[in-house]
Design a protein around this motif. Structure first.
Motif: not given
Ligand SMILES: NC(=O)c1ccc[n+]([C@@H]2O[C@H](COP(=O)([O-])OP(=O)(O)OC[C@H]3O[C@@H](n4cnc5c(N)ncnc54)[C@H](OP(=O)(O)O)[C@@H]3O)[C@@H](O)[C@H]2O)c1
Length: 288
Positions: A108-114, A163-169, A250-252
């Motif tokens: 959560a932030s002002a500059d996230s892509l999400g 998002a075919g790549s990029g990881r998230m926990a 997805e972009w994030a």
């Protein structure tokens, strides 16, 4: 003293209610549909189901009378974001309320892509402006997000996304609620933001490899360009605003915003977070 839960019939809110009831704590579920709440919870001791108009500050103030802590679990944009602010503002005027804990999101932030991350940040700023005693839990993307794939997986053993790549926990929503219950029950965990992740970062295709192992047959991730992905979502009935939220998520992911873990869940609960494979096993029938 009682905890009031707003969003009590939702995915996380309902688990929070059950968790507090299991601890034999007093809970007021502030809901728009008392019948839905009764179907979800039955009538356990310690639970008070109170129909509440979240857009009516006077009704909210009455509902908050004698409440010690509040948990809010709702969407961050549109009417749900508006109602969260109304509830926070009402809580700020109630002397008995010692803590408002809100379900937010990792990064959560002002500059996230999400868009979702920015919307949660905006609500945090609003809460800060009211001076309400305040904490959040900020979970990574839920393992339960994979349930959005269920229909396509059942039909074609594929899932389409950007998002075919990029990881998230990915974190199990049951773990999110357990952490939330701990925060509500322990004033030592109040007044801070808790960043919660699952055990290990992975991409959507890697998560589908785990699903393939669970089902015993291959499930593959199909990368779609943004325009195609948008059509895919809207033709599946996803409202436009929600589709935009999902696309920016997805972009994030692609930008690597989510590619890390924290030890916060383990610190709060004294156990490791559930593995994604456990979620997929428990929800196998949805995909089979
Ligand atoms: N999905 C993820 O991967 C993820 C990850 C991290 C954080 N989050 C955050 O989790 C939050 C969503 O939590 P959730 O999945 O538990 O939500 P949910 O299942 O959609 O539940 C939303 C709750 O809000 C209530 N609600 C919605 N609109 C309302 C209205 N106009 N008036 C009164 N009540 C209303 C719903 O009531 P009804 O039951 O009556 O409809 C429900 O109880 C979001 O803020 C999201 O950013 C999600």
């Amino acid at each position: 003293m009682t905890t009031a839960v707003i969003g009590a019939t939702g995915r996380i809110g309902s688990e929070i209610v059950r968790g507090l009831v299991a601890r034999e704590e007093e809970v007021a579920a502030l809901v728009r549909d008392a019948g839905k709440a009764r179907r979800a919870f039955g009538e356990p001791g310690g639970l008070h189901i109170r129909p509440t108009r979240l857009d009516d500050p006077r009704d909210l103030a009455e509902a908050f009378d004698g409440i010690r802590s509040v948990f809010i679990a709702m969407g961050s944009v549109g009417i749900e974001g508006v109602l969260q602010r109304v509830a926070i503002n009402a809580a700020a005027g109630i002397p008995s309320i010692e803590q408002v804990t809100r379900l937010s999101v990792l990064n959560a932030s002002a500059d996230s892509l999400g868009i979702n991350q920015r919307a949660h940040y905006s609500i945090d700023r609003f809460a800060s402006s009211t001076a309400v005693p305040y904490s959040t839990i900020r979970p990574a993307i839920f393992s339960a997000s994979l349930l959005a794939a269920a229909r396509e997986v059942r039909a074609s053993r594929t899932w389409t996304g950007l998002a075919g790549s990029g990881r998230m926990a990915l974190i199990d929503h049951r773990d999110v609620a357990e952490a939330g219950v701990r925060v509500l029950s322990d004033p030592a965990l109040w007044d801070v933001h808790h960043d919660l992740t699952g055990p290990a970062p992975m991409s959507w295709p890697e998560a589908l490899e785990l699903l393939s192992a669970e089902l015993g047959e291959p499930v593959t991730f199909r990368v779609a360009a943004e325009r195609k992905f948008l059509e895919h979502l809207t033709s599946a009935g996803v409202p436009a605003g929600q589709a935009e939220l999902l696309i920016t998520r997805e972009w994030a992911i692609l930008a690597g915003e989510n590619d890390y873990t924290t030890g916060t869940f383990q610190q709060i609960t004294a156990r490791p977070p559930r593995a994604i494979a456990e979620f997929l096993h428990d929800y196998r029938a949805e995909f089979a």
